[in-house]
Design an enzyme around this catalytic site. Structure first.
Site, PDB file in Angstrom:
ATOM      1  N   HIS A  96      11.215 -15.097   0.570  1.00  0.00           N
ATOM      2  CA  HIS A  96      10.153 -14.230   0.058  1.00  0.00           C
ATOM      3  C   HIS A  96      10.777 -13.118  -0.767  1.00  0.00           C
ATOM      4  CE1 HIS A  96       6.160 -12.462   0.034  1.00  0.00           C
ATOM      5  NE2 HIS A  96       6.778 -11.300   0.038  1.00  0.00           N
ATOM      6  N   ASP A 141      -4.630  -9.409   6.206  1.00  0.00           N
ATOM      7  CA  ASP A 141      -3.826  -8.854   5.114  1.00  0.00           C
ATOM      8  C   ASP A 141      -4.649  -8.730   3.833  1.00  0.00           C
ATOM      9  OD1 ASP A 141      -1.300  -7.963   3.880  1.00  0.00           O
ATOM     10  OD2 ASP A 141      -1.537  -9.797   2.714  1.00  0.00           O
ATOM     11  N   ARG A 152      -5.694  -0.887   0.757  1.00  0.00           N
ATOM     12  CA  ARG A 152      -4.483  -0.126   0.408  1.00  0.00           C
ATOM     13  C   ARG A 152      -4.395   0.067  -1.092  1.00  0.00           C
ATOM     14  NH1 ARG A 152       0.009  -3.724   2.421  1.00  0.00           N
ATOM     15  NH2 ARG A 152       1.397  -2.160   1.550  1.00  0.00           N
ATOM     16  N   SER A 188       2.537  -6.569   6.165  1.00  0.00           N
ATOM     17  CA  SER A 188       1.830  -7.423   5.207  1.00  0.00           C
ATOM     18  C   SER A 188       2.671  -8.666   4.890  1.00  0.00           C
ATOM     19  CB  SER A 188       1.554  -6.614   3.924  1.00  0.00           C
ATOM     20  OG  SER A 188       1.175  -7.441   2.869  1.00  0.00           O
ATOM     21  N   LYS A 210       2.457 -12.839   6.886  1.00  0.00           N
ATOM     22  CA  LYS A 210       2.262 -14.079   6.129  1.00  0.00           C
ATOM     23  C   LYS A 210       3.432 -15.036   6.343  1.00  0.00           C
ATOM     24  CE  LYS A 210       1.399 -11.469   2.594  1.00  0.00           C
ATOM     25  NZ  LYS A 210       1.046 -10.707   1.424  1.00  0.00           N
TER      26      LYS A 210
HETATM   27  N1  URA Z   1       3.842  -7.846  -1.115  1.00  0.00           N
HETATM   28  C1  URA Z   1       2.985  -8.079  -0.073  1.00  0.00           C
HETATM   29  O1  URA Z   1       2.673  -9.231   0.235  1.00  0.00           O
HETATM   30  N2  URA Z   1       2.499  -7.026   0.587  1.00  0.00           N
HETATM   31  C2  URA Z   1       2.820  -5.743   0.291  1.00  0.00           C
HETATM   32  O2  URA Z   1       2.352  -4.841   0.951  1.00  0.00           O
HETATM   33  C3  URA Z   1       3.696  -5.505  -0.795  1.00  0.00           C
HETATM   34  C4  URA Z   1       4.209  -6.594  -1.484  1.00  0.00           C
END
Ligand code: URA
Length: 435
Positions: free
Chosen positions: A83, A162, A169, A184, A188
């Site tokens: 990621h 999220d 946010r 966040s 995932k």
């Molecule tokens: N990428 C994400 O998936 N969440 C965040 O809060 C910032 C970057």
């Protein structure tokens, strides 16, 4: 328990219990807790932070809001994910994932679309004609089994908390909080279910984390949460003070990634992609970090990784001929070469502004759910450290959208900082943190 008490507790800087975090997250997702109370809590978290235990509890509460997967159980083999925290010109997934697949390591990759000035792998991949990123779970698994990796968009049932919290946010200036970014991303990643995760934590002007100290804190927070969930995690802190590679956009980045897999790769992109792939192989248990680096380099130089990408593209419905005939990715209707009006060394390229220019050309979304122009983007001809002569091309802007390409060209030239002496070379990979 009331939302008011939980907000007050966090506002005063006290630690929330697991039950309080689970209760308010569940209540927000179900609609029982209104946006204004969740916004107040998010702002209190921004100011007062969260302990490692609270961050883990928030991550778990978010995971519990949706479906979870266990691909290694279905595939009978260890699965490794990667990621990126988001950057400009970041096409490393399109290089590192096929490299791992070519080395026999499965990569179940669920990726996102562009976010603000940063690009997203799903938007880039969809530049390949016919390629589908909306896959059923059984398609996802069978493509991994055949090609070694698959790249799918995130389904609506993957961490719905999220989606709701991120939207809030975004609208309440509470994005750049380390525990919120950590929960966040990690919710995932953990819900996707890989056994090991390599986190590319971008640092610099084009990243969410603008300075090294914050990036290191985010990396450590994500590793801690991953470890508590029983996963192996490695964070690689990488330089985002300049755009990665020489292309920024969608089709132009796909071309750069394919060229990289054919052996034509800018130095910074090579270094970061090989490091990420090697760390993924290391988590999969393929040997020492040095041995894994050799395996990754060999998978690239032998052309095996290119074959893995071709196979995956075909299985996801894409036209594999596009990997060899780039005109099939679309031909931009407008191009503009931007010429240097001075001599000198390029000492810097404003990174976040590069993302904004690419967005203005049509490569990103100006409004949620909007269309993007796959052909739009920027191709740099010069990068940091290069010497440029007056009259030489700094780069090319491309688009098929009705945008002001001349205004974008004026902005583009202002991205470059010049010096009379060659600038010191900044490392592309800043630090590797293994757990
Ligand atoms: N990428 C994400 O998936 N969440 C965040 O809060 C910032 C970057």
């Amino acid at each position: 328990m009331t939302a008011y008490d939980i907000i007050m507790k966090k506002r005063r800087g006290s630690e929330l219990s697991n039950d309080e975090i689970e209760w308010i997250t569940k209540g927000f997702v179900s609609g029982d807790i209104p946006d204004y109370q969740m916004s107040a809590l998010l702002m209190a978290i921004c100011f007062n932070g969260m302990s490692p235990e609270e961050t883990s509890a928030l991550t778990s509460a978010m995971i519990n809001s949706g479906d979870t997967y266990a691909p290694s159980k279905e595939l009978g083999q260890i699965c490794i994910d990667k990621h990126s925290t988001g950057g400009i010109g970041d096409k490393t997934t399109l290089i590192a994932a096929p490299i791992c697949a070519a080395c026999g390591v499965y990569v179940p990759k669920m990726s996102g679309r562009g976010l603000g000035h940063t690009g997203g792998t799903i938007d880039k991949l969809e530049a390949i004609p016919g390629l589908r990123t909306s896959l059923t779970h059984s398609e996802f698994i069978s493509i991994i089994r055949e090609a070694g990796f698959a790249i799918s968009g995130q389904t609506g049932s993957l961490v719905p908390a999220d989606k709701k919290i991120y939207a809030l946010r975004n609208a309440t200036a509470t994005v750049d909080s380390i525990p919120l970014i950590c929960s966040s991303i990690m919710s995932k990643k953990l819900a996707t279910g890989a056994d090991g995760i390599v986190l590319d934590v971008k640092v610099g002007d084009g990243a969410f984390m603008k300075n090294y100290g914050d990036a290191e804190k985010l990396a450590e927070a994500m590793i801690r949460v991953g470890k508590l969930a029983g996963r192996k995690c490695t964070a690689v802190l990488t330089n985002m003070e300049k755009p990665l590679g020489m292309a920024v956009g969608n089709a132009v980045e796909v071309v750069e990634a394919i060229e990289a897999l054919k052996g034509n790769c800018p130095e910074d992109l090579y270094e970061i992609s090989i490091t990420l792939a090697a760390e993924m192989l290391f988590l999969a248990g393929l040997g020492s970090p040095e041995k894994c680096r050799e395996l990754a380099s060999e998978a690239l130089s032998s052309g095996k990784a290119l074959k893995s990408l071709e196979k995956m593209a075909e299985l996801q419905g894409g036209d594999p001929k596009a990997l060899y005939d780039y005109t099939l990715l679309g031909i931009p209707t407008h191009t503009k070469e931007v010429i240097s009006d001075r001599d000198g060394y390029i000492s810097g390229i404003s990174c976040e502004k590069t993302g904004l220019i690419s967005l203005s050309l049509g490569a990103g979304r100006k409004v949620k759910g909007g269309d993007i122009d796959p052909t739009a983007g920027i191709i740099f001809n010069k990068t940091v450290g290069d010497y440029v002569k007056k009259g030489e091309s700094l780069g090319k802007l491309v688009t098929s959208s009705s945008c002001d390409i001349d205004a974008a060209a004026e902005e583009f030239i202002r991205l470059f900082r010049f010096s009379d002496a060659a600038p010191e070379k900044a490392p592309s990979v800043i630090k590797i943190i293994r757990n």
